[in-house]
Design a protein around this motif. Structure first.
Motif, PDB file in Angstrom:
ATOM      1  N   TYR A 123       0.856  -1.184   0.000  1.00  0.00           N
ATOM      2  CA  TYR A 123       0.000   0.000   0.000  1.00  0.00           C
ATOM      3  C   TYR A 123       0.890   1.231   0.000  1.00  0.00           C
ATOM      4  O   TYR A 123       1.763   1.375   0.867  1.00  0.00           O
ATOM      5  N   THR A 124       0.690   2.105  -0.976  1.00  0.00           N
ATOM      6  CA  THR A 124       1.444   3.351  -1.066  1.00  0.00           C
ATOM      7  C   THR A 124       0.516   4.505  -0.757  1.00  0.00           C
ATOM      8  O   THR A 124      -0.434   4.772  -1.513  1.00  0.00           O
ATOM      9  N   GLY A 125       0.721   5.162   0.365  1.00  0.00           N
ATOM     10  CA  GLY A 125      -0.124   6.284   0.755  1.00  0.00           C
ATOM     11  C   GLY A 125       0.107   7.498  -0.133  1.00  0.00           C
ATOM     12  O   GLY A 125       1.059   7.548  -0.933  1.00  0.00           O
ATOM     13  N   GLU A 126      -0.770   8.494   0.007  1.00  0.00           N
ATOM     14  CA  GLU A 126      -0.639   9.702  -0.803  1.00  0.00           C
ATOM     15  C   GLU A 126       0.681  10.423  -0.528  1.00  0.00           C
ATOM     16  O   GLU A 126       1.187  11.159  -1.388  1.00  0.00           O
ATOM     17  N   ASP A 127       1.230  10.220   0.667  1.00  0.00           N
ATOM     18  CA  ASP A 127       2.507  10.859   0.998  1.00  0.00           C
ATOM     19  C   ASP A 127       3.700  10.059   0.499  1.00  0.00           C
ATOM     20  O   ASP A 127       4.855  10.431   0.736  1.00  0.00           O
ATOM     21  N   GLY A 128       3.430   8.938  -0.200  1.00  0.00           N
ATOM     22  CA  GLY A 128       4.504   8.135  -0.768  1.00  0.00           C
ATOM     23  C   GLY A 128       5.020   7.041   0.130  1.00  0.00           C
ATOM     24  O   GLY A 128       5.800   6.190  -0.303  1.00  0.00           O
ATOM     25  N   ARG A 129       4.577   7.006   1.379  1.00  0.00           N
ATOM     26  CA  ARG A 129       5.039   5.968   2.295  1.00  0.00           C
ATOM     27  C   ARG A 129       4.381   4.634   1.965  1.00  0.00           C
ATOM     28  O   ARG A 129       3.209   4.574   1.633  1.00  0.00           O
ATOM     29  N   GLU A 130       5.175   3.574   2.086  1.00  0.00           N
ATOM     30  CA  GLU A 130       4.707   2.237   1.749  1.00  0.00           C
ATOM     31  C   GLU A 130       4.483   1.387   3.007  1.00  0.00           C
ATOM     32  O   GLU A 130       5.242   1.491   3.964  1.00  0.00           O
ATOM     33  N   THR A 131       3.435   0.574   2.953  1.00  0.00           N
ATOM     34  CA  THR A 131       3.197  -0.462   3.959  1.00  0.00           C
ATOM     35  C   THR A 131       3.169  -1.791   3.236  1.00  0.00           C
ATOM     36  O   THR A 131       2.492  -1.932   2.214  1.00  0.00           O
ATOM     37  N   ARG A 132       3.915  -2.755   3.744  1.00  0.00           N
ATOM     38  CA  ARG A 132       4.033  -4.042   3.071  1.00  0.00           C
ATOM     39  C   ARG A 132       3.600  -5.190   3.978  1.00  0.00           C
ATOM     40  O   ARG A 132       3.799  -5.147   5.188  1.00  0.00           O
ATOM     41  N   GLU A 133       2.990  -6.183   3.344  1.00  0.00           N
ATOM     42  CA  GLU A 133       2.586  -7.396   4.055  1.00  0.00           C
ATOM     43  C   GLU A 133       2.966  -8.581   3.177  1.00  0.00           C
ATOM     44  O   GLU A 133       2.555  -8.662   2.012  1.00  0.00           O
ATOM     45  N   LEU A 134       3.789  -9.464   3.713  1.00  0.00           N
ATOM     46  CA  LEU A 134       4.204 -10.642   2.946  1.00  0.00           C
ATOM     47  C   LEU A 134       3.012 -11.562   2.708  1.00  0.00           C
ATOM     48  O   LEU A 134       2.271 -11.893   3.628  1.00  0.00           O
ATOM     49  N   ILE A 135       2.821 -11.961   1.453  1.00  0.00           N
ATOM     50  CA  ILE A 135       1.800 -12.952   1.131  1.00  0.00           C
ATOM     51  C   ILE A 135       2.397 -14.350   1.227  1.00  0.00           C
ATOM     52  O   ILE A 135       1.906 -15.204   1.957  1.00  0.00           O
TER      53      ILE A 135
END
Length: 402
Positions: free
Chosen positions: A156-168
């Motif tokens: 997930y890339t927020g509007e501020d450019g920060r990413e959140t990742r979750e391993l599948i």
């Protein structure tokens, strides 16, 4: 008799295979002789959807927003075999899924009960209505084939450019992956539609997911339902003498098999698709199940809950006789005509819809029915009619009522 006039068109969505054949018979025999039918027509047959790059599906949904009421024939959702059969440009998505997403409504499906067709679940005394969420999940999923070893993540890339990742998954070899989504706003609309429908029909409401396994996705559904119920509907339900409760989907299945019916079972999109088939089949026939998509804005789209009856269509193409049950497709038309009559203050149109439904049920109760019903009826010595013969028998009954 003089034909009943309509003032506003219905949106008419034609479909595929055997249901397309029945569609024309129903119009020719049961509607057009009695109603000055006005429709805005869209051909959602797979060949035309392919020709228009599926734009016709989007156009039909937009027309539903314009006119408020639509009636839809069953359509094909293509798989790999259909890609070859119809020489498709691509594997087009479910037209029902596309329309549901645009209208953002809830699908309510209920069995059509008739004397002589008894539920195979003996303790079911009243219809069970399935409320199916109409957006997202597997119907709007993105899918990927994994060719070999590697890592797959949700990002997930927020509007501020920060990413959140979750391993599948860390793939050691080839596999597959699917990404589903839903929207809080759509889930809220789903919840309110279910609560309002329960109040309107004075029925208990059950809601079921698998939040013990899906601790974020399914749990969000559960939390939104409970929050809206507590804030907006608790007192209304108590005053109406009805109940809302949440349970796990597997627990709901076990409870429902022992229940008497007479309640609404709210399900997520795919669960509702599967469970409505189970309920309709257990009540008698897949062709005896109504389906209406209701949006928060007040748009209505009526259809049969079953598919295109592919096997019968291939027999029809060979010139062989079929005995295909058209009741649910007829009830799609009656539902749309009744609603059009209500919205346009045309009581004679709504009354005609009531009489056509009565004619369907009376024809069956007189012992005239299609093969699927004849195999399960408790009536003695039923008369098995072919597809066209059954519709003509309904017309004869209808003319007597009119």
């Amino acid at each position: 008799m003089e034909k009943i006039n309509m003032t506003t068109p219905l949106v008419e969505m034609d479909g595929d295979e055997m249901t397309r054949i029945l569609w024309k018979m129903i119009k020719d025999e049961l509607i057009c002789p009695f109603v000055d039918l006005k429709t805005e027509y869209y051909d959602l047959g797979l060949e035309h959807r392919n020709e228009t790059d599926d734009q016709v599906t989007f156009d039909s949904a937009s027309a539903t927003k314009k006119y408020g009421v639509a009636v839809k024939c069953a359509t094909i959702t293509p798989n790999a075999a259909r890609m070859t059969e119809y020489n498709l440009k691509q594997m087009w998505k479910s037209p029902n899924g596309t329309i549901r997403a645009i209208l953002d409504g809830t699908v309510f499906r209920a069995p059509i009960t008739v004397k002589g067709i008894e539920p195979c679940v003996r303790n079911w005394k009243k219809p069970i209505t399935i409320a199916r969420h109409a957006y997202g999940d597997v119907y709007k999923a993105s899918e990927m084939k994994i060719p070999g070893p590697g890592k797959c993540e949700l990002v997930y890339t927020g509007e501020d450019g920060r990413e959140t990742r979750e391993l599948i998954h860390e793939f050691a070899g080839a596999g597959i992956v699917q990404g589903q989504h839903n929207l809080n706003e759509s889930i809220e609309s789903f919840a309110r539609s279910c609560f309002n429908f329960a109040l309107d029909t004075k029925q208990d409401l059950w809601f079921a997911t698998k939040d013990t396994i899906s601790k974020k996705y399914d749990h969000t559904f559960k939390d939104i339902f409970q929050d809206i119920y507590d804030k907006e509907y608790d007192e209304k339900f108590k005053a109406a003498g009805i109940e809302y409760f949440y349970t796990l989907i597997d627990d709901a299945v076990a409870r429902i098999m022992k229940a008497e019916g007479g309640f609404i079972w709210a399900c997520k999109n795919y669960d509702g698709d599967v469970m409505s088939d189970m309920v309709s089949s257990a009540f008698g026939s897949l062709a005896m199940m109504t389906s209406v998509l209701v949006s928060p804005e007040g748009y209505y789209e009526y259809e049969a809950a079953h598919g295109t009856v592919q096997r019968h269509y291939y027999k029809h193409l060979k010139g062989e006789e079929t005995s295909t049950n058209s009741v649910a497709t007829i009830f799609a038309w009656t539902g749309a005509l009744r609603k059009r009559g209500e919205l346009d203050s045309l009581p004679e149109l709504s009354a005609f819809a009531d009489k056509l439904e009565q004619a369907c049920l009376s024809t069956i109760e007189s012992g005239k029915m299609t093969k699927d019903l004849a195999l399960i009826t408790t009536l003695e010595h039923p008369t098995v009619l072919n597809s066209e013969g059954f519709i003509k028998a309904i017309r004869e009954t209808l003319e007597g009522l009119l």
